[in-house]
Motif scaffolding. Structure first.
Motif, PDB file in Angstrom:
ATOM      1  N   MET A 125       0.821  -1.206   0.000  1.00  0.00           N
ATOM      2  CA  MET A 125       0.000   0.000   0.000  1.00  0.00           C
ATOM      3  C   MET A 125       0.860   1.263   0.000  1.00  0.00           C
ATOM      4  SD  MET A 125      -2.967   0.077  -0.425  1.00  0.00           S
ATOM      5  CE  MET A 125      -4.639  -0.234  -0.267  1.00  0.00           C
ATOM      6  N   SER A 126       1.817   1.290   0.946  1.00  0.00           N
ATOM      7  CA  SER A 126       2.572   2.535   1.095  1.00  0.00           C
ATOM      8  C   SER A 126       3.455   2.748  -0.129  1.00  0.00           C
ATOM      9  CB  SER A 126       3.396   2.528   2.381  1.00  0.00           C
ATOM     10  OG  SER A 126       4.483   1.684   2.247  1.00  0.00           O
ATOM     11  N   GLU A 127       3.942   1.661  -0.713  1.00  0.00           N
ATOM     12  CA  GLU A 127       4.781   1.850  -1.897  1.00  0.00           C
ATOM     13  C   GLU A 127       3.966   2.421  -3.048  1.00  0.00           C
ATOM     14  OE1 GLU A 127       7.194  -1.559  -2.946  1.00  0.00           O
ATOM     15  OE2 GLU A 127       7.551  -0.605  -4.887  1.00  0.00           O
ATOM     16  N   SER A 128       2.767   1.873  -3.260  1.00  0.00           N
ATOM     17  CA  SER A 128       1.998   2.356  -4.406  1.00  0.00           C
ATOM     18  C   SER A 128       1.507   3.778  -4.154  1.00  0.00           C
ATOM     19  CB  SER A 128       0.845   1.408  -4.724  1.00  0.00           C
ATOM     20  OG  SER A 128      -0.064   1.394  -3.668  1.00  0.00           O
ATOM     21  N   LEU A 129       1.194   4.103  -2.890  1.00  0.00           N
ATOM     22  CA  LEU A 129       0.727   5.470  -2.612  1.00  0.00           C
ATOM     23  C   LEU A 129       1.874   6.465  -2.701  1.00  0.00           C
ATOM     24  CD1 LEU A 129      -1.845   4.835   0.256  1.00  0.00           C
ATOM     25  CD2 LEU A 129      -2.302   5.430  -2.103  1.00  0.00           C
ATOM     26  N   THR A 130       3.066   6.020  -2.283  1.00  0.00           N
ATOM     27  CA  THR A 130       4.225   6.917  -2.407  1.00  0.00           C
ATOM     28  C   THR A 130       4.509   7.210  -3.869  1.00  0.00           C
ATOM     29  OG1 THR A 130       5.123   5.883  -0.431  1.00  0.00           O
ATOM     30  CG2 THR A 130       6.613   7.263  -1.690  1.00  0.00           C
ATOM     31  N   LYS A 131       4.357   6.163  -4.712  1.00  0.00           N
ATOM     32  CA  LYS A 131       4.548   6.385  -6.154  1.00  0.00           C
ATOM     33  C   LYS A 131       3.520   7.378  -6.672  1.00  0.00           C
ATOM     34  CE  LYS A 131       6.681   2.041  -7.498  1.00  0.00           C
ATOM     35  NZ  LYS A 131       6.322   0.658  -7.792  1.00  0.00           N
ATOM     36  N   MET A 132       2.295   7.257  -6.154  1.00  0.00           N
ATOM     37  CA  MET A 132       1.240   8.170  -6.581  1.00  0.00           C
ATOM     38  C   MET A 132       1.591   9.609  -6.185  1.00  0.00           C
ATOM     39  SD  MET A 132      -2.786   7.989  -5.660  1.00  0.00           S
ATOM     40  CE  MET A 132      -3.250   6.455  -6.371  1.00  0.00           C
ATOM     41  N   GLU A 133       2.094   9.750  -4.972  1.00  0.00           N
ATOM     42  CA  GLU A 133       2.506  11.090  -4.513  1.00  0.00           C
ATOM     43  C   GLU A 133       3.600  11.636  -5.423  1.00  0.00           C
ATOM     44  OE1 GLU A 133       2.802  12.003  -0.150  1.00  0.00           O
ATOM     45  OE2 GLU A 133       2.907   9.830  -0.071  1.00  0.00           O
ATOM     46  N   GLY A 134       4.489  10.720  -5.833  1.00  0.00           N
ATOM     47  CA  GLY A 134       5.582  11.134  -6.719  1.00  0.00           C
ATOM     48  C   GLY A 134       5.043  11.670  -8.031  1.00  0.00           C
ATOM     49  N   VAL A 135       4.032  10.992  -8.573  1.00  0.00           N
ATOM     50  CA  VAL A 135       3.455  11.434  -9.847  1.00  0.00           C
ATOM     51  C   VAL A 135       2.749  12.778  -9.657  1.00  0.00           C
ATOM     52  CG1 VAL A 135       1.688  10.941 -11.569  1.00  0.00           C
ATOM     53  CG2 VAL A 135       3.167   9.107 -10.763  1.00  0.00           C
ATOM     54  N   MET A 136       1.943  12.894  -8.606  1.00  0.00           N
ATOM     55  CA  MET A 136       1.161  14.116  -8.408  1.00  0.00           C
ATOM     56  C   MET A 136       2.079  15.302  -8.102  1.00  0.00           C
ATOM     57  SD  MET A 136      -1.852  12.689  -8.729  1.00  0.00           S
ATOM     58  CE  MET A 136      -3.117  13.736  -8.103  1.00  0.00           C
ATOM     59  N   ASN A 137       3.192  15.004  -7.436  1.00  0.00           N
ATOM     60  CA  ASN A 137       4.217  16.028  -7.246  1.00  0.00           C
ATOM     61  C   ASN A 137       3.693  17.319  -6.620  1.00  0.00           C
ATOM     62  OD1 ASN A 137       6.777  17.013  -7.357  1.00  0.00           O
ATOM     63  ND2 ASN A 137       6.648  17.677  -9.489  1.00  0.00           N
ATOM     64  N   GLU A 138       2.955  17.163  -5.513  1.00  0.00           N
ATOM     65  CA  GLU A 138       2.444  18.340  -4.797  1.00  0.00           C
ATOM     66  C   GLU A 138       3.030  18.340  -3.391  1.00  0.00           C
ATOM     67  OE1 GLU A 138       0.717  20.596  -6.133  1.00  0.00           O
ATOM     68  OE2 GLU A 138      -0.464  19.733  -7.731  1.00  0.00           O
ATOM     69  N   PRO A 139       3.160  19.395  -2.694  1.00  0.00           N
ATOM     70  CA  PRO A 139       3.024  20.756  -3.221  1.00  0.00           C
ATOM     71  C   PRO A 139       4.366  21.258  -3.765  1.00  0.00           C
ATOM     72  CG  PRO A 139       3.179  20.752  -0.817  1.00  0.00           C
ATOM     73  CD  PRO A 139       3.416  19.360  -1.256  1.00  0.00           C
ATOM     74  N   THR A 140       4.395  21.518  -5.053  1.00  0.00           N
ATOM     75  CA  THR A 140       5.612  22.077  -5.656  1.00  0.00           C
ATOM     76  C   THR A 140       5.212  23.168  -6.628  1.00  0.00           C
ATOM     77  OG1 THR A 140       5.488  20.470  -7.412  1.00  0.00           O
ATOM     78  CG2 THR A 140       6.992  19.967  -5.611  1.00  0.00           C
ATOM     79  N   ASP A 141       6.184  23.694  -7.337  1.00  0.00           N
ATOM     80  CA  ASP A 141       5.892  24.730  -8.319  1.00  0.00           C
ATOM     81  C   ASP A 141       5.576  24.133  -9.685  1.00  0.00           C
ATOM     82  OD1 ASP A 141       6.293  26.555  -6.364  1.00  0.00           O
ATOM     83  OD2 ASP A 141       8.425  26.802  -6.817  1.00  0.00           O
ATOM     84  N   SER A 142       5.584  22.789  -9.763  1.00  0.00           N
ATOM     85  CA  SER A 142       5.351  22.190 -11.074  1.00  0.00           C
ATOM     86  C   SER A 142       4.127  21.285 -11.097  1.00  0.00           C
ATOM     87  CB  SER A 142       6.581  21.405 -11.507  1.00  0.00           C
ATOM     88  OG  SER A 142       6.889  20.451 -10.527  1.00  0.00           O
ATOM     89  N   GLY A 143       3.408  21.181  -9.973  1.00  0.00           N
ATOM     90  CA  GLY A 143       2.234  20.317  -9.940  1.00  0.00           C
ATOM     91  C   GLY A 143       1.038  20.978 -10.605  1.00  0.00           C
ATOM     92  N   LEU A 144      -0.084  20.277 -10.563  1.00  0.00           N
ATOM     93  CA  LEU A 144      -1.304  20.807 -11.189  1.00  0.00           C
ATOM     94  C   LEU A 144      -1.748  22.096 -10.504  1.00  0.00           C
ATOM     95  CD1 LEU A 144      -3.593  20.448 -13.233  1.00  0.00           C
ATOM     96  CD2 LEU A 144      -4.842  19.170 -11.514  1.00  0.00           C
ATOM     97  N   ALA A 145      -1.611  22.138  -9.153  1.00  0.00           N
ATOM     98  CA  ALA A 145      -2.069  23.329  -8.424  1.00  0.00           C
ATOM     99  C   ALA A 145      -1.341  24.566  -8.944  1.00  0.00           C
ATOM    100  CB  ALA A 145      -1.817  23.157  -6.929  1.00  0.00           C
ATOM    101  N   ALA A 146      -0.006  24.445  -9.107  1.00  0.00           N
ATOM    102  CA  ALA A 146       0.775  25.597  -9.571  1.00  0.00           C
ATOM    103  C   ALA A 146       0.422  25.941 -11.020  1.00  0.00           C
ATOM    104  CB  ALA A 146       2.257  25.289  -9.439  1.00  0.00           C
ATOM    105  N   THR A 147       0.220  24.883 -11.837  1.00  0.00           N
ATOM    106  CA  THR A 147      -0.128  25.117 -13.236  1.00  0.00           C
ATOM    107  C   THR A 147      -1.479  25.812 -13.343  1.00  0.00           C
ATOM    108  OG1 THR A 147       0.974  23.031 -13.648  1.00  0.00           O
ATOM    109  CG2 THR A 147      -0.193  24.002 -15.482  1.00  0.00           C
ATOM    110  N   MET A 148      -2.429  25.366 -12.520  1.00  0.00           N
ATOM    111  CA  MET A 148      -3.744  26.009 -12.530  1.00  0.00           C
ATOM    112  C   MET A 148      -3.625  27.476 -12.112  1.00  0.00           C
ATOM    113  SD  MET A 148      -6.031  23.961 -13.685  1.00  0.00           S
ATOM    114  CE  MET A 148      -7.497  24.915 -13.390  1.00  0.00           C
ATOM    115  N   GLU A 149      -2.783  27.728 -11.104  1.00  0.00           N
ATOM    116  CA  GLU A 149      -2.579  29.129 -10.677  1.00  0.00           C
ATOM    117  C   GLU A 149      -2.111  29.973 -11.858  1.00  0.00           C
ATOM    118  OE1 GLU A 149      -3.367  30.596  -7.970  1.00  0.00           O
ATOM    119  OE2 GLU A 149      -3.956  28.768  -6.920  1.00  0.00           O
ATOM    120  N   LYS A 150      -1.175  29.400 -12.624  1.00  0.00           N
ATOM    121  CA  LYS A 150      -0.668  30.148 -13.787  1.00  0.00           C
ATOM    122  C   LYS A 150      -1.792  30.420 -14.772  1.00  0.00           C
ATOM    123  CE  LYS A 150       4.083  28.628 -13.558  1.00  0.00           C
ATOM    124  NZ  LYS A 150       4.512  27.234 -13.404  1.00  0.00           N
TER     125      LYS A 150
END
Lengths: 519, 292
Positions: A98-123
């Motif tokens: 579980m934790s491995e697959s969720l950690t991978k998911m976190e890696g893909v979503m890449n939040e909170p950073t300046d390159s995730g969807l949240a930052a892109t939406m802000e732009k």
């Protein structure tokens, strides 16, 4: 009358028994670092006293001991600790997956950073605000189009990366199923070998150890319970014989399935057979839609272990036909969110007027491909990329260059709740809050899920380590102890040898020293 | 409890790897300056962080919108100030012309100057910032003076341009050109009346009242613009405060306390090396070493 050579026989037993004990000590030392080896002990017993009771037995004062014998060589192990260890190792398997697959998911979503969807939406929202301030400026329009492309790219990337990780997990499910089947047949084979040794009164310690290692491995993959079965018709089996292992698949709460599912099935008459696992996938969605154990099919996956953790990450078809699992859930949430956003954005965009245009734009800003997931197929309309003047910033006909009324409506979508959307009837009921808050909610939930899997994993690791410590405390080889034993048995051996010498001298006196009076 | 060599080895290995893990986490904190890198490190803070970032970003966007609004309104103010002084000059000339002491040629000069001032007002009505005509309603890329009606009057564009300068608060940034320059420059308006009266050598004192009305109209507009300027200043101050506040919250939420992180790292390093050296010692001796 006691036999002349009885003392010799007693000393001989002492010698061979001490020798046997020394060999066992040697075996312990040799296997000090062998995985799964449990230290062995020679159970020493006194041989029966002389004389035995009987009509013709010699009349002497009492019984005299006749020495020692090695009764059994037994491994020292606590099956209760084994069961505890396997429970924890099962949790490690589940939460590890579980934790491995969720950690991978976190890696893909890449939040909170300046390159995730949240930052892109802000732009993107910023570019729309920029458009409200400079509707006549083609630069501002280009920025809206290109940040729109970035939003679409980010969602596409999320979709593609998540599905590719999901596919990897799906492949792992098959690998693990094979591993389970291999373990099941190896345990079954060891059961067979053991059943050939035990009826002869021997204790096959090496086979026991091998079997326990395999069961340990199996317990990490699926939740199991081990029952020792000694068949009724089992020859001259020793009292300390472990017997055969019946391995039952358990539910996550520790209760049996109804009817019970035995992976390795053994009963009072002997071995019955094995139930290999077979994973079946839904043809349409590719999700796991059933697990076949022998002739029984499971559709609710209510067991724990790595296999279950992988299935619950990868996705499975529930009894009611809906799809569950961490990855399908995330993909569905992204999809619902994207669909709602695209529909609403397009609906508002279509109401507006492009630069220099007298009729409503009627142009979709974002395009989705029907039949495909929204997050997978979202892209910016090619016409808008080609000609950003077609972005409908204006709120009324005439196409005035400074008309920013629709651009403001588009920018306001950022704060608009899904429930206020013009297109809300098309939205999934799960959507709450605005795009931004819903998305940060998704990330928050992912964080909590992943954190709890990691915490459970580390708790299980600590508990398993502590149980394993107890297990090792009972079963593992201590060199100091073995050396002490070595000295002990060596001395016992030497002493028996000395007894032998003494007997020899005694017999020498009888044979060579007696009846020679006056010679 | 019975303790064996393998237990010691296993224990030591797991302790060492725990200690390594702690060190790597601290090292990551020190080098990234962030308390967490993944949502699972601290889900609540990560979620709040996303919200704070949105806030901060929004504040930044409002600030840039306000800058744009300030640009428009300051330019409007300048243009109107200049228009007012032009109008006052016209009034002055009109007063001179009404004295009756000027000769025909001198009156002609006055008339000429008033005509020039009128041209100047037309230019002011065409004021541009960044290529946009600010007095032409939403038709920002059309020069107002280039569009005339049948009477030769300039047709100013219509429509408001609003910008969001604060959550839910929009501010009108443009000023209706027709209401100021349109009225002042209209055919038969106060300036035209004055010019006509001067050219016909008639009595100009009658037009002074109309000119005053025009000037008042300008001043009224200027007062409105001034009010908007004040509002913008207030917003700017408020946004600045909010920016400081939001940055501080964001920083408190996710920035690492560097002194503490470095202290922790140093402590962890010494704990680790102690663990290593003790491990090395404890692994060595067994009874074997003392048996011949």
């Amino acid at each position: 009358m006691i036999s002349t050579f009885m003392g010799l026989e007693t000393a001989k037993r002492g010698l061979s028994t001490s020798q046997g004990a020394l060999y066992t000590t040697g075996n312990n030392v040799a296997n000090a670092n062998t995985l799964g080896y449990s230290r062995q002990r020679v159970n020493l017993v006194q041989t029966s006293g002389f004389p035995t009771v009987g009509l013709n037995s010699p009349r002497v004062a009492g019984q005299i001991g006749t020495g020692v014998a090695a009764e059994t060589v037994q491994r020292i192990r606590d099956s209760f600790l084994d069961a505890q260890y396997r429970t924890q190792s099962n949790k490690i398997g589940y939460y590890g997956a579980m934790s491995e697959s969720l950690t991978k998911m976190e890696g893909v979503m890449n939040e909170p950073t300046d390159s995730g969807l949240a930052a892109t939406m802000e732009k993107f929202w910023n570019s729309l605000q920029g458009l409200t301030a400079n509707t006549e400026n083609s630069g501002a329009r280009e920025v809206v189009a290109s940040t729109g492309v970035m939003v679409a790219d980010t969602l596409n990337y999320y979709y593609n990366s998540l599905t590719s990780v999901q596919t990897d997990i799906g492949n792992q499910i098959n690998v693990k199923a094979n591993e389970i089947n291999t373990l099941i047949s190896s345990i079954d084979q060891l059961n067979q070998q053991i059943s050939k040794v035990e009826p002869h009164g021997y204790i096959p310690n090496d086979l026991y150890d091998k079997r326990d290692v395999l069961v340990d491995n199996l317990s990490q993959l699926v939740s199991i319970k081990v029952n020792n079965v000694i068949p009724t018709d089992y020859g001259r089996a020793s009292d300390v014989a472990t017997g055969l292992y019946n391995i039952e698949l358990m539910q996550e709460d520790g209760s049996s399935f109804v009817p019970p599912i035995n992976l390795v099935s053994v009963n009072q008459t002997g071995m019955v057979g094995t139930s290999k696992v077979e994973v079946s996938h839904d043809k349409k969605t590719g999700m796991v839609d059933g697990l076949k154990f022998g002739s029984k099919t499971l559709t609710d996956y209510k067991f724990s272990g790595e296999l279950s953790g992988l299935i619950k990450s990868f996705g499975y078809k529930k009894a009611d036909g809906t799809i569950g699992g961490a990855y399908p859930d995330m993909l569905k949430k992204l999809d619902n969110m994207t669909t709602a956003f695209v529909n609403e954005f397009n609906a508002i965009h279509k109401q507006g007027y492009a630069l220099g245009d007298d009729s409503t734009s009627a142009l979709n800003f974002f395009e989705l491909e029907p039949g495909k997931s929204a997050a997978q197929s979202i892209k910016v309309n090619g016409e808008i990329i080609k000609d950003p003047t077609k972005i409908a910033a204006g709120g009324k006909s005439g196409g005035a260059s400074g008309d920013n009324e629709n651009a403001k409506l588009l920018a306001d979508l950022k704060k608009k709740a899904f429930s206020e959307y013009l297109t809300k009837d098309q939205n999934s009921v799960e959507l709450t809050g605005s795009f931004d808050t819903y998305y940060s909610g998704i990330i928050g939930k992912l964080g909590v899920d992943s954190q709890s899997a990691q915490k459970n994993l580390s708790n299980s690791v600590v508990l398993a380590a502590s149980v394993n410590q107890n297990r090792e405390s009972v079963s593992s080889v201590s060199l100091d102890e073995e050396m002490t034993d070595m000295i002990k048995f060596q001395q016992a051996y030497n002493a028996s040898a000395r007894m032998m010498t003494m007997m020899d001298e005694m017999l020498d006196k009888i044979i060579n020293g007696m009846g020679t009076v006056g010679r | 409890m019975r303790v064996t060599q393998s237990m010691l080895t296993n224990n030591m290995l797991s302790n060492l790897s725990n200690s390594y893990e702690k060190m790597s986490k601290l090292q990551e904190q020190v080098s990234s300056q962030k308390k967490f890198s993944k949502p699972s490190d601290n889900p609540v803070a990560a979620m709040m962080g996303m919200g704070y970032r949105t806030n901060l970003n929004q504040i930044g966007q409002y600030q840039s919108n306000i800058a744009e609004a300030t640009n428009w309104i300051d330019s409007t103010d300048d243009a109107i100030t200049e228009a007012v002084s032009a109008m006052q000059r016209i009034r002055e000339l009109t007063v001179q012309g009404s004295n009756g002491t000027y000769e025909g040629e001198q009156l002609k000069t006055i008339t000429e100057e008033i005509k020039q001032l009128k041209e100047h007002l037309i230019t002011l009505g065409d004021t541009q910032i960044g290529g946009k005509y600010i007095f032409n309603g939403q038709d920002t890329n059309v020069r107002p003076s280039s569009v005339k009606d049948a009477n030769g009057n300039t047709v100013y564009g219509t429509g408001d341009i609003n910008l969001e300068v604060f959550s839910g608060i929009s501010l009108k940034i443009n000023t209706d050109g027709s209401k100021i320059f349109g009225d002042a420059l209209a055919a038969g308006g106060s300036i035209d009346q004055t010019i006509e009266a001067l050219e016909n050598g008639g009595d100009v004192s009658g037009t002074l009242e109309a000119l005053d009305a025009t000037i008042n109209n300008f001043l009224g507009m200027q007062a409105q613009v001034g009010a908007r300027q004040n509002r913008i200043e207030l917003m700017t101050d408020r946004l600045k405060q909010q920016e400081v506040f939001a940055t501080e919250i964001l920083s408190k939420n996710e920035d690492v306390d560097i002194e503490k992180a470095i202290m922790d790292l140093t402590t962890q390093e010494s704990v680790h090396s102690a663990a290593l050296s003790i491990g090395a010692k404890i692994m060595q001796p067994s009874l074997l070493d003392f048996l011949r």
